[in-house]
Motif scaffolding. Structure first.
Motif, mmCIF file in Angstrom:
data_model
loop_
_atom_site.group_PDB
_atom_site.id
_atom_site.type_symbol
_atom_site.label_atom_id
_atom_site.label_comp_id
_atom_site.label_asym_id
_atom_site.label_seq_id
_atom_site.Cartn_x
_atom_site.Cartn_y
_atom_site.Cartn_z
ATOM 1 N N GLN A 93 6.900 -4.001 9.783
ATOM 2 C CA GLN A 93 6.528 -4.036 8.368
ATOM 3 C C GLN A 93 7.519 -4.901 7.606
ATOM 4 O O GLN A 93 8.730 -4.808 7.811
ATOM 5 C CB GLN A 93 6.521 -2.641 7.755
ATOM 6 C CG GLN A 93 5.262 -1.885 8.030
ATOM 7 C CD GLN A 93 5.163 -0.595 7.236
ATOM 8 O OE1 GLN A 93 6.166 -0.016 6.838
ATOM 9 N NE2 GLN A 93 3.941 -0.144 7.025
ATOM 10 N N PHE A 94 6.956 -5.735 6.742
ATOM 11 C CA PHE A 94 7.740 -6.502 5.790
ATOM 12 C C PHE A 94 7.712 -5.709 4.482
ATOM 13 O O PHE A 94 6.631 -5.403 3.971
ATOM 14 C CB PHE A 94 7.127 -7.883 5.575
ATOM 15 C CG PHE A 94 7.114 -8.731 6.821
ATOM 16 C CD1 PHE A 94 8.144 -9.621 7.076
ATOM 17 C CD2 PHE A 94 6.072 -8.657 7.733
ATOM 18 C CE1 PHE A 94 8.141 -10.419 8.217
ATOM 19 C CE2 PHE A 94 6.049 -9.445 8.868
ATOM 20 C CZ PHE A 94 7.097 -10.329 9.111
ATOM 21 N N LEU A 95 8.884 -5.380 3.954
ATOM 22 C CA LEU A 95 8.985 -4.564 2.740
ATOM 23 C C LEU A 95 9.514 -5.399 1.577
ATOM 24 O O LEU A 95 10.147 -6.428 1.778
ATOM 25 C CB LEU A 95 9.909 -3.373 3.000
ATOM 26 C CG LEU A 95 9.542 -2.491 4.196
ATOM 27 C CD1 LEU A 95 10.614 -1.426 4.418
ATOM 28 C CD2 LEU A 95 8.185 -1.851 3.995
ATOM 29 N N ASP A 96 9.293 -4.888 0.365
ATOM 30 C CA ASP A 96 9.727 -5.576 -0.860
ATOM 31 C C ASP A 96 9.172 -6.996 -0.886
ATOM 32 O O ASP A 96 9.890 -7.978 -1.043
ATOM 33 C CB ASP A 96 11.252 -5.585 -0.986
ATOM 34 C CG ASP A 96 11.831 -4.182 -0.989
ATOM 35 O OD1 ASP A 96 11.236 -3.298 -1.635
ATOM 36 O OD2 ASP A 96 12.876 -3.971 -0.342
ATOM 37 N N VAL A 97 7.856 -7.091 -0.740
ATOM 38 C CA VAL A 97 7.174 -8.375 -0.590
ATOM 39 C C VAL A 97 6.727 -8.924 -1.945
ATOM 40 O O VAL A 97 6.234 -8.185 -2.794
ATOM 41 C CB VAL A 97 5.942 -8.219 0.338
ATOM 42 C CG1 VAL A 97 5.108 -9.487 0.367
ATOM 43 C CG2 VAL A 97 6.387 -7.829 1.735
ATOM 44 N N ALA A 98 6.885 -10.224 -2.102
ATOM 45 C CA ALA A 98 6.304 -10.970 -3.223
ATOM 46 C C ALA A 98 5.351 -11.992 -2.620
ATOM 47 O O ALA A 98 5.710 -12.699 -1.677
ATOM 48 C CB ALA A 98 7.381 -11.659 -4.035
ATOM 49 N N LEU A 99 4.121 -12.044 -3.137
ATOM 50 C CA LEU A 99 3.100 -12.975 -2.653
ATOM 51 C C LEU A 99 2.935 -14.128 -3.644
ATOM 52 O O LEU A 99 2.949 -13.909 -4.862
ATOM 53 C CB LEU A 99 1.752 -12.271 -2.485
ATOM 54 C CG LEU A 99 1.697 -11.112 -1.499
ATOM 55 C CD1 LEU A 99 0.313 -10.461 -1.529
ATOM 56 C CD2 LEU A 99 2.059 -11.557 -0.093
ATOM 57 N N GLY A 146 12.046 -8.622 1.430
ATOM 58 C CA GLY A 146 13.443 -8.204 1.453
ATOM 59 C C GLY A 146 13.930 -7.873 2.842
ATOM 60 O O GLY A 146 15.054 -8.199 3.212
ATOM 61 N N THR A 147 13.055 -7.234 3.638
ATOM 62 C CA THR A 147 13.452 -6.827 4.984
ATOM 63 C C THR A 147 12.232 -6.698 5.871
ATOM 64 O O THR A 147 11.101 -6.635 5.382
ATOM 65 C CB THR A 147 14.242 -5.496 4.933
ATOM 66 O OG1 THR A 147 14.808 -5.237 6.200
ATOM 67 C CG2 THR A 147 13.368 -4.329 4.527
#
Length: 145
Positions: free
Chosen positions: A110-116, A139-140
């Motif tokens: 999982q990719f967390l703290d995502v901005a698209l 973010g991580t």
């Protein structure tokens, strides 16, 4: 001992995007997913000349490419833009990638703290397909299974 000795694109083809305001995001026609880790490369030189290096994780980034099949890409980013102008708070976005391993097991990250970010809404030209693209920063990235 199988014939396959490396992964191919479709082994990691299951990618889902979750947005806290709409739930699972459906964007049809995804043809490509790319992710890259970010790394800060620290360097220190002691007074005696010894050089030391230290890698520091600095998030992840990536790209989705889509062969346009419907308005799903356009609608998602139009809604996100409308929410911004309506002064709504940003939503939480998570990307999950599921990879079928060669030994039959499944790995999930999982990719967390995502901005698209919508990068290309496509070029409409004659008999060419319309390719759209959006990128992300995260973010991580964590292993969940």
């Amino acid at each position: 001992m199988g014939i396959n000795s490396f992964n191919v694109g479709r082994d990691g083809a299951q990618v889902t995007v979750f947005d806290s305001s709409v739930g699972q995001v459906t964007i049809n026609g995804i043809t490509s997913f790319e992710s890259k880790p970010g790394m800060v490369k620290l360097k220190s030189v002691d007074i005696n000349g010894r050089i030391k290096h230290r890698p520091v994780p600095d998030g992840h980034s990536g790209t989705f490419e889509i062969d346009r099949q419907d308005a799903s890409f356009d609608a998602y980013f139009a809604d996100a833009e409308a929410s911004y102008y309506a002064q709504l708070p940003p939503t939480a976005v998570i990307i999950t990638q599921t990879i079928n391993e060669l030994d039959g097991s499944v790995s999930q990250f999982q990719f967390l703290d995502v901005a698209l970010y919508p990068e290309d809404s496509g070029t409409y030209k004659g008999q060419d397909k319309v390719t759209q693209r959006f990128t992300f920063d995260a973010g991580t990235r964590i292993k969940i299974s």
